[in-house]
Motif scaffolding. Sequence first.
Motif, PDB file in Angstrom:
ATOM      1  N   VAL A   1      59.805  53.010  37.593  1.00 11.99           N
ATOM      2  CA  VAL A   1      59.876  52.502  38.971  1.00 11.99           C
ATOM      3  C   VAL A   1      59.623  50.998  38.944  1.00 11.99           C
ATOM      4  CG1 VAL A   1      58.809  52.577  41.255  1.00 11.99           C
ATOM      5  CG2 VAL A   1      59.086  54.693  39.939  1.00 11.99           C
ATOM      6  N   PRO A   2      60.562  50.187  39.471  1.00 11.70           N
ATOM      7  CA  PRO A   2      60.331  48.738  39.450  1.00 11.70           C
ATOM      8  C   PRO A   2      59.291  48.322  40.488  1.00 11.70           C
ATOM      9  CG  PRO A   2      62.398  49.240  40.563  1.00 11.70           C
ATOM     10  CD  PRO A   2      61.825  50.558  40.101  1.00 11.70           C
ATOM     11  N   GLY A   3      58.789  47.110  40.360  1.00 15.31           N
ATOM     12  CA  GLY A   3      57.880  46.568  41.372  1.00 15.31           C
ATOM     13  C   GLY A   3      56.419  46.722  41.039  1.00 15.31           C
ATOM     14  N   ILE A   4      56.127  47.419  39.920  1.00 13.72           N
ATOM     15  CA  ILE A   4      54.741  47.547  39.481  1.00 13.72           C
ATOM     16  C   ILE A   4      54.693  47.062  38.043  1.00 13.72           C
ATOM     17  CG2 ILE A   4      52.927  49.215  38.878  1.00 13.72           C
ATOM     18  CD1 ILE A   4      53.601  50.726  41.392  1.00 13.72           C
ATOM     19  N   GLU A   5      53.852  46.055  37.779  1.00  7.37           N
ATOM     20  CA  GLU A   5      53.848  45.463  36.434  1.00  7.37           C
ATOM     21  C   GLU A   5      52.735  46.009  35.544  1.00  7.37           C
ATOM     22  OE1 GLU A   5      53.994  41.223  36.763  1.00  7.37           O
ATOM     23  OE2 GLU A   5      55.809  41.308  37.986  1.00  7.37           O
ATOM     24  N   ALA A   6      51.526  46.155  36.108  1.00  9.03           N
ATOM     25  CA  ALA A   6      50.395  46.694  35.348  1.00  9.03           C
ATOM     26  C   ALA A   6      50.172  45.959  34.036  1.00  9.03           C
ATOM     27  CB  ALA A   6      50.577  48.188  35.108  1.00  9.03           C
ATOM     28  N   GLU A   7      50.041  44.634  34.138  1.00 10.36           N
ATOM     29  CA  GLU A   7      49.818  43.781  32.971  1.00 10.36           C
ATOM     30  C   GLU A   7      48.650  44.233  32.098  1.00 10.36           C
ATOM     31  OE1 GLU A   7      49.063  39.636  33.923  1.00 10.36           O
ATOM     32  OE2 GLU A   7      51.213  39.284  34.063  1.00 10.36           O
ATOM     33  N   CYS A   8      47.573  44.703  32.716  1.00 10.34           N
ATOM     34  CA  CYS A   8      46.369  45.009  31.937  1.00 10.34           C
ATOM     35  C   CYS A   8      46.369  46.453  31.470  1.00 10.34           C
ATOM     36  CB  CYS A   8      45.093  44.698  32.717  1.00 10.34           C
ATOM     37  SG  CYS A   8      44.620  45.952  33.906  1.00 10.34           S
TER      38      CYS A   8
END
Lengths: 346, 106
Positions: B33-40
């Motif tokens: 699903v695009p729009g969520i990056e969750a870098e950490c």
Amino acid sequence: MRAVNEPIKTDVLIVGAGPVGLFAVFELGLLDMKAHLIDILDKPGGQCAELYPEKPIYDIPGVPYTTGHGLVEALMAQIKPFGPAFHLGEMVETIERIGEPMFRVATDSGKLFEAKVLVIAAGGGSFQPKKPPIPGIDPYEGKSVFYAVRKMDVFRDKELLIVGGGDSALDWTLNLQPIAKRLTLVHRRDDFRAAPDSVNKMRALVAQGAMDLKIGQVTALHGGEGMLTGATVKGSDGALATLACDAMLPFFGLTMKLGPVANWGLPLREGELIPVDTASFETDQPGIFAIGDINWYPGKLKLILSGFHEAALMAQKAYHYVFPDKRLVFQYTTSSTSLQKKLGVA
Amino acid sequence: MAKITYIDAGGIARPVDGEIGSTVMETAIKNGVPGIEAECGGACACSTCHVYVDEAWREKTGEPSPMEEDMLDFAFDVKPNSRLSCQIKVTEALDGLVVTTPERQA
């Protein structure tokens, strides 16, 4: 003494001082290669230090439990015998090949390096300040909107808006309040995650009438030709207020951006990962290696333990560039007196 | 399984099946699903998995913890229904949950 623009010479230059860059120092050191490390953060450790110093890590082999901070401390102790040189708060901007292999590298502060081998251990890229989502902010950046304070005097006698509720926002509020004409701190809620002592000092200044605190979010900027004249702040009740200001400092933390790595002439997968050969973790450019989260190969896992393995294999190949005439004999730290001497234990 | 619908800033809805016990962030990443990056990676340390919880579901998803509130300071365009999706556990009670992703994360 080294002249200002004379390059620092080293066997290996490591770009990124996260856990994998740090462990690379160990593997290189065992094979007699000296390393310098460059990192944009002001401390070693990369994401472990910046994103999750207190968070648990359970998947380091042989270490059932540690934290981001704990792992960095342990790696720093492990590489101490090799005396790596750190260049912190700097970002590598350009890479130029000047030999076979030999590279000249320049940082954003103008430091120059010459290294036989480059190791890119840059993780998710460089940590850079987050931009607030204010429409039309771009033309003001660097002119009246700043994400860092380089010279405090720039803000003398200015009407200043500082945005944020963390330590950076509060520290700069306290430092700049005495020299600013007027300072307003804008934060989205009346709770601050900054150190309580700084928050108390800020509240005391507000009580004395020496500065203002506005609860809300900046939604629009006013001005022209890059110079701010004011900002609209939407309060928590939805009411809009326009505050006059000639400079704004937003502090919204850091985010990872690939940054200048994209301009180093390396092919990139999906625009952000550097493909490598899994025998040596070398890129398609001889002498440039990529290890850790920034590389890609079939089956790649973004795990610290994978980066450690990659560092060990990288060092084997790097040895042939640094010492083209020497034969490499594989040895174990358990039994090799020469390795133990390097570690200072024999 | 619990059905979770992610609506992007342009209004496109993507319904996916969320595994009970995982998080709303993990479900998004797993399903592309695009729009969520969750870098950490879900450590509540970066604020790049920011979502707006549909008003009808706010009571069931609850309020952000103080640590999550601290991280939300770094998110963009924070609203009263803002949450970090790595801090919302998928439960049977959340079957049908609707969240909207912001225009950008970082």
